[in-house]
Every structure is written in structure tokens, then in C-alpha cells.
Scaffold this active site. Sequence first.
Site, PDB file in Angstrom:
ATOM      1  N   ARG A 151      -1.729  -8.211   6.619  1.00 53.25           N
ATOM      2  CA  ARG A 151      -2.503  -8.586   5.391  1.00 53.25           C
ATOM      3  C   ARG A 151      -2.941  -9.530   4.911  1.00 53.25           C
ATOM      4  NH1 ARG A 151      -1.700  -5.610   0.012  1.00 53.25           N
ATOM      5  NH2 ARG A 151      -3.177  -3.685   0.045  1.00 53.25           N
ATOM      6  N   ILE A 164      -8.796  -2.997  -1.745  1.00 55.03           N
ATOM      7  CA  ILE A 164      -8.391  -2.735  -0.385  1.00 55.03           C
ATOM      8  C   ILE A 164      -6.722  -2.402  -0.201  1.00 55.03           C
ATOM      9  CG2 ILE A 164      -7.292  -5.585  -0.425  1.00 55.03           C
ATOM     10  CD1 ILE A 164      -5.928  -5.118   2.626  1.00 55.03           C
ATOM     11  N   SER A 165      -6.766  -1.083  -0.135  1.00 58.75           N
ATOM     12  CA  SER A 165      -6.079   0.159  -0.689  1.00 58.75           C
ATOM     13  C   SER A 165      -4.132  -1.097  -0.851  1.00 58.75           C
ATOM     14  CB  SER A 165      -5.956   0.874   0.496  1.00 58.75           C
ATOM     15  OG  SER A 165      -7.099   1.768   0.417  1.00 58.75           O
ATOM     16  N   GLN A 166      -3.304   0.081  -1.208  1.00 60.05           N
ATOM     17  CA  GLN A 166      -2.138  -0.270  -1.337  1.00 60.05           C
ATOM     18  C   GLN A 166      -1.080   0.286  -0.074  1.00 60.05           C
ATOM     19  OE1 GLN A 166      -0.991   2.704  -4.027  1.00 60.05           O
ATOM     20  NE2 GLN A 166       0.803   2.505  -3.799  1.00 60.05           N
ATOM     21  N   PRO A 167      -0.024  -1.324   0.739  1.00 56.96           N
ATOM     22  CA  PRO A 167       0.189  -0.278   1.845  1.00 56.96           C
ATOM     23  C   PRO A 167       0.884   0.769   1.822  1.00 56.96           C
ATOM     24  CG  PRO A 167       1.248  -2.786   1.226  1.00 56.96           C
ATOM     25  CD  PRO A 167       0.019  -2.141   0.131  1.00 56.96           C
TER      26      PRO A 167
END
EC number: 2.1.1.77
Length: 205
Positions: free
Chosen positions: A25, A51-54
Site C-alpha cells: 500500500r 485512498i480509502s482506508q484498508p
Amino acid sequence: MVEHQLKARGIKDSRILSAMGAIPRHLFVPEPLKEQAYEDHPLAIGYGQTISQPYIVARMAEASLITPSCKLLEIGTGSGYNAAVLSELAKVVYTIERIEPLAEDAKSHLKEIQKSNVFVFLGDGSLGLIDKAPFDVIIVTAASPEAPKSLLNQLAKGGRLVIPVGDALTQKLLRYTKKAEGDFEVAVLDFVRFVPLIGKEGWTL
């Protein structure tokens, strides 16, 4: 990240956990934020995008019921991280980004990790990608006031559209499943917060 943010919050699909563990990431976030790359929150990638959270990446993938034979469309490429994860799960991933510098960055990142089954397009994601339809799965990483008709129309029978729907403050993550008769079964999955889907069938600037 996989142990403490995904498994601990209920992500159980072993393929998704493996995919999240396989993709670096930190390669998909700006240099000043690399130390935060594996923390469970969204990160700015420029141009008002994130970028979205995992956990959300994994949650949306799990809700999409992706199989190894799937043809998948992602709306909102961003830096390319989500597409990279999805490429571990699906046969082929098409992804659309409306902001040209982000699309170019995504292509570079995906090339760096040798993702040959991901194809990045520049355009209005709310209209989908009619030339490549139908799709088994469509995942939208931006919030729309309603599910765009173009995306629903581009689903194969039995296909799933996972999309945040709502306004700037209140959004629900929904899954639309296209039934044999052509209508849709809708499931509410979660409450979320995404940047707006800008486009002809989303929000206008």
C-alpha cells in the site's frame, strides 16, 4: 494491517485477506504519508481525492462476492491501490478515473508491481464503460445521489454493483444484485463517507 484492522473487524474471506497482504500500500500514497500507509484511515492523494482506508477496501471487495472468473469495473481509480487489490481477486479489472494526473500515476504504480490484468481509462465513471460491458462486478469508490442507471444497465445477470449512495453527510453502502428478470435486489451494507462521484449521472461540479 491484515491482523489488527481486517480480521479483527470481521473480514473473513481468505482470498481478500491474502490480496490485502500482497499489495504494498505504501507505493500508492504520496511520499510524506508513507509512514501512515498501513493505518486504518483514508489518506489524501491530491486533487481533492483520497485512498480509502484498508477496512473499507476489504469490506467492499467482500460485499462484491468476487470470483476468479469475474470481469470487474471499478469507478474511481485514484492512485490505483484498490484496483491492485481487486486484480488479485478477479480475472480482469477495468478502472475509470476522471482526473488525468491520477490516472497516469495509477498506471505507473500498477506497472511497477506488474499488474497486467488491470486497464486504466480516463473518463466519466458515472457512465461506466459500455464497450467492455457487461460486468460481473462494479465497485464505485465515490458517493452518488443514486445508483447511476448506466452502471446498473452494464451489469451481467447476477452481477453486483457496490456503491455508496447519499449526500455529503449521510451515505449508505449499497449492493445491487441484478436478477434474472432484470430488476434488482438491494442490500444495505454499512454507513460510510466517500468523496462525491462527479459526472453526468453523479454530482456536477
